[in-house]
Design a protein around this motif. Sequence first.
Motif, PDB file in Angstrom:
ATOM      1  N   THR A   1     -24.979   1.790  -0.186  1.00 55.56           N
ATOM      2  CA  THR A   1     -24.110   2.856  -0.989  1.00 55.56           C
ATOM      3  C   THR A   1     -23.480   3.564   0.259  1.00 55.56           C
ATOM      4  O   THR A   1     -24.200   4.321   0.596  1.00 55.56           O
ATOM      5  N   THR A   2     -22.394   4.060  -0.396  1.00 53.33           N
ATOM      6  CA  THR A   2     -21.990   5.160   0.528  1.00 53.33           C
ATOM      7  C   THR A   2     -20.617   5.339  -0.244  1.00 53.33           C
ATOM      8  O   THR A   2     -20.551   5.770  -1.296  1.00 53.33           O
ATOM      9  N   THR A   3     -20.831   6.755   0.280  1.00 54.53           N
ATOM     10  CA  THR A   3     -19.761   7.974  -0.732  1.00 54.53           C
ATOM     11  C   THR A   3     -19.124   8.382  -0.157  1.00 54.53           C
ATOM     12  O   THR A   3     -19.521   9.074   1.311  1.00 54.53           O
ATOM     13  N   LEU A   4     -18.023   8.895  -0.419  1.00 56.00           N
ATOM     14  CA  LEU A   4     -16.267   9.059   0.393  1.00 56.00           C
ATOM     15  C   LEU A   4     -16.011  10.585  -0.610  1.00 56.00           C
ATOM     16  O   LEU A   4     -15.706   9.685  -1.168  1.00 56.00           O
ATOM     17  N   THR A   5     -15.720  11.295   0.325  1.00 51.20           N
ATOM     18  CA  THR A   5     -14.661  12.161  -0.548  1.00 51.20           C
ATOM     19  C   THR A   5     -13.378  12.861   0.461  1.00 51.20           C
ATOM     20  O   THR A   5     -13.952  12.383   1.559  1.00 51.20           O
ATOM     21  N   MET A   6     -12.657  12.396  -0.141  1.00 56.19           N
ATOM     22  CA  MET A   6     -11.347  12.009   0.662  1.00 56.19           C
ATOM     23  C   MET A   6      -9.712  12.615  -0.263  1.00 56.19           C
ATOM     24  O   MET A   6     -10.733  12.968  -1.483  1.00 56.19           O
ATOM     25  N   ASN A   7      -8.929  13.008   0.682  1.00 59.70           N
ATOM     26  CA  ASN A   7      -7.386  13.694   0.174  1.00 59.70           C
ATOM     27  C   ASN A   7      -6.835  12.619   0.214  1.00 59.70           C
ATOM     28  O   ASN A   7      -7.176  11.740  -0.004  1.00 59.70           O
ATOM     29  N   GLY A   8      -5.966  13.107  -0.476  1.00 54.97           N
ATOM     30  CA  GLY A   8      -4.826  11.886  -0.681  1.00 54.97           C
ATOM     31  C   GLY A   8      -4.236  11.102   0.480  1.00 54.97           C
ATOM     32  O   GLY A   8      -4.504   9.449   0.867  1.00 54.97           O
ATOM     33  N   THR A   9      -4.109  11.620   1.479  1.00 59.58           N
ATOM     34  CA  THR A   9      -3.805  11.284   2.711  1.00 59.58           C
ATOM     35  C   THR A   9      -5.061   9.909   3.431  1.00 59.58           C
ATOM     36  O   THR A   9      -4.369   8.917   3.966  1.00 59.58           O
ATOM     37  N   GLN A  10      -6.274  10.239   2.705  1.00 59.31           N
ATOM     38  CA  GLN A  10      -7.663  10.073   3.795  1.00 59.31           C
ATOM     39  C   GLN A  10      -7.521   8.442   2.566  1.00 59.31           C
ATOM     40  O   GLN A  10      -7.675   7.888   2.987  1.00 59.31           O
ATOM     41  N   ALA A  11      -6.981   9.096   1.936  1.00 60.99           N
ATOM     42  CA  ALA A  11      -7.588   7.568   0.488  1.00 60.99           C
ATOM     43  C   ALA A  11      -6.456   6.534   0.396  1.00 60.99           C
ATOM     44  O   ALA A  11      -6.121   5.819   0.450  1.00 60.99           O
TER      45      ALA A  11
ATOM     46  N   LEU B   1      -6.465   3.009   1.574  1.00 68.24           N
ATOM     47  CA  LEU B   1      -5.778   1.374   1.221  1.00 68.24           C
ATOM     48  C   LEU B   1      -5.089   0.839   2.206  1.00 68.24           C
ATOM     49  O   LEU B   1      -5.136  -0.322   2.145  1.00 68.24           O
ATOM     50  N   ARG B   2      -4.406   1.167   3.147  1.00 65.02           N
ATOM     51  CA  ARG B   2      -3.693   0.738   4.069  1.00 65.02           C
ATOM     52  C   ARG B   2      -4.707  -0.344   4.682  1.00 65.02           C
ATOM     53  O   ARG B   2      -3.905  -2.142   5.281  1.00 65.02           O
ATOM     54  N   GLU B   3      -5.737  -0.207   5.117  1.00 64.61           N
ATOM     55  CA  GLU B   3      -7.081  -0.628   5.707  1.00 64.61           C
ATOM     56  C   GLU B   3      -7.498  -2.333   5.604  1.00 64.61           C
ATOM     57  O   GLU B   3      -7.559  -2.640   5.637  1.00 64.61           O
ATOM     58  N   MET B   4      -7.203  -1.315   3.608  1.00 66.01           N
ATOM     59  CA  MET B   4      -7.612  -2.136   2.579  1.00 66.01           C
ATOM     60  C   MET B   4      -6.645  -3.758   2.597  1.00 66.01           C
ATOM     61  O   MET B   4      -6.963  -5.193   3.321  1.00 66.01           O
ATOM     62  N   PHE B   5      -5.302  -3.490   2.556  1.00 66.33           N
ATOM     63  CA  PHE B   5      -4.635  -4.320   2.604  1.00 66.33           C
ATOM     64  C   PHE B   5      -4.227  -5.252   4.323  1.00 66.33           C
ATOM     65  O   PHE B   5      -3.946  -6.217   3.895  1.00 66.33           O
ATOM     66  N   GLN B   6      -4.049  -4.629   5.156  1.00 69.78           N
ATOM     67  CA  GLN B   6      -4.884  -4.837   6.253  1.00 69.78           C
ATOM     68  C   GLN B   6      -5.742  -5.883   6.568  1.00 69.78           C
ATOM     69  O   GLN B   6      -5.784  -7.125   7.334  1.00 69.78           O
TER      70      GLN B   6
ATOM     71  N   LYS C   1      -1.813  16.715  -2.787  1.00 69.52           N
ATOM     72  CA  LYS C   1      -3.710  17.996  -3.258  1.00 69.52           C
ATOM     73  C   LYS C   1      -4.938  17.295  -3.575  1.00 69.52           C
ATOM     74  O   LYS C   1      -5.649  16.744  -4.168  1.00 69.52           O
ATOM     75  N   ALA C   2      -4.242  15.800  -4.037  1.00 75.81           N
ATOM     76  CA  ALA C   2      -5.481  14.790  -4.470  1.00 75.81           C
ATOM     77  C   ALA C   2      -6.614  15.059  -3.711  1.00 75.81           C
ATOM     78  O   ALA C   2      -6.719  15.271  -2.398  1.00 75.81           O
ATOM     79  N   GLN C   3      -7.226  15.032  -4.973  1.00 70.87           N
ATOM     80  CA  GLN C   3      -9.176  14.665  -3.968  1.00 70.87           C
ATOM     81  C   GLN C   3      -9.838  13.652  -4.940  1.00 70.87           C
ATOM     82  O   GLN C   3      -9.357  13.487  -6.075  1.00 70.87           O
ATOM     83  N   VAL C   4      -9.793  12.403  -3.883  1.00 70.09           N
ATOM     84  CA  VAL C   4     -10.441  11.176  -4.412  1.00 70.09           C
ATOM     85  C   VAL C   4     -12.315  11.028  -4.117  1.00 70.09           C
ATOM     86  O   VAL C   4     -12.908  11.051  -3.211  1.00 70.09           O
ATOM     87  N   THR C   5     -13.465  11.106  -4.850  1.00 65.51           N
ATOM     88  CA  THR C   5     -14.746  10.609  -4.783  1.00 65.51           C
ATOM     89  C   THR C   5     -14.940   9.483  -4.780  1.00 65.51           C
ATOM     90  O   THR C   5     -14.723   9.135  -5.692  1.00 65.51           O
TER      91      THR C   5
ATOM     92  N   PRO D   1       1.332  -1.362  -0.056  1.00 69.41           N
ATOM     93  CA  PRO D   1       0.257   0.001  -0.038  1.00 69.41           C
ATOM     94  C   PRO D   1       0.614   1.198  -0.332  1.00 69.41           C
ATOM     95  O   PRO D   1       0.101   2.383  -1.091  1.00 69.41           O
ATOM     96  N   GLU D   2       1.763   1.230   0.473  1.00 72.53           N
ATOM     97  CA  GLU D   2       3.164   2.502   0.674  1.00 72.53           C
ATOM     98  C   GLU D   2       3.402   2.602  -0.676  1.00 72.53           C
ATOM     99  O   GLU D   2       3.171   4.002  -1.562  1.00 72.53           O
ATOM    100  N   ALA D   3       3.627   2.064  -1.616  1.00 70.53           N
ATOM    101  CA  ALA D   3       3.401   2.036  -2.926  1.00 70.53           C
ATOM    102  C   ALA D   3       2.727   2.691  -3.665  1.00 70.53           C
ATOM    103  O   ALA D   3       3.079   3.306  -4.930  1.00 70.53           O
ATOM    104  N   LEU D   4       1.490   2.475  -3.484  1.00 69.31           N
ATOM    105  CA  LEU D   4       0.507   3.013  -4.092  1.00 69.31           C
ATOM    106  C   LEU D   4      -0.145   4.404  -3.503  1.00 69.31           C
ATOM    107  O   LEU D   4      -0.406   5.227  -4.024  1.00 69.31           O
ATOM    108  N   CYS D   5       0.125   4.246  -2.167  1.00 66.14           N
ATOM    109  CA  CYS D   5      -0.052   5.430  -1.881  1.00 66.14           C
ATOM    110  C   CYS D   5       0.655   6.691  -1.778  1.00 66.14           C
ATOM    111  O   CYS D   5       0.783   8.416  -2.128  1.00 66.14           O
ATOM    112  N   LYS D   6       2.174   6.524  -3.076  1.00 66.99           N
ATOM    113  CA  LYS D   6       3.302   7.742  -3.434  1.00 66.99           C
ATOM    114  C   LYS D   6       3.210   7.881  -4.336  1.00 66.99           C
ATOM    115  O   LYS D   6       3.106   9.223  -5.515  1.00 66.99           O
TER     116      LYS D   6
END
Length: 153
Positions: free
Chosen positions: A41-51, A55-60, A28-32, A18-23
Amino acid sequence: MVRDFYRQQSHATYSRDPEALCKQYASKAQVTQETRMSGRTTTLTMNGTQACERLREMFQFFELAGEKAGGMLTIEYTHELHEIEIAPDRKSARVVFSSVLKMGETFFQVSTNAHERLERSMRRVQLVQADAKVRVAWKPGALLDPEKYFRAQ
């Protein structure tokens, strides 16, 4: 460079890194992300740090599921680039992208369709904006009774 970005993403996914994906996220990333799972159905808007944290949670979760299944779960990942539109200044691109990530054949599957914007700076390409629709299908009972779902081949 756009195709390379997605090849690197595939490699990091298969490597469970996940760290390679985080890089790949710009600061300034914005992910919806609109996620459909278990009929909700849930909708999240995240910045790069939150996204990145998601990813880290998913890989855990992958690690936990793999341990419960006796280390028998493998990741299968495919992606397709449907459209690539390079900006006239050649410093950004809009990409229509889809992917499927499977863990085990039927245990866990994430299907993603996204419109993403990538930017190049100092010969490095990063994601700056994404609008993704994600569908998650999984069998939660598999974690409770792994031998029923995961058998050595």
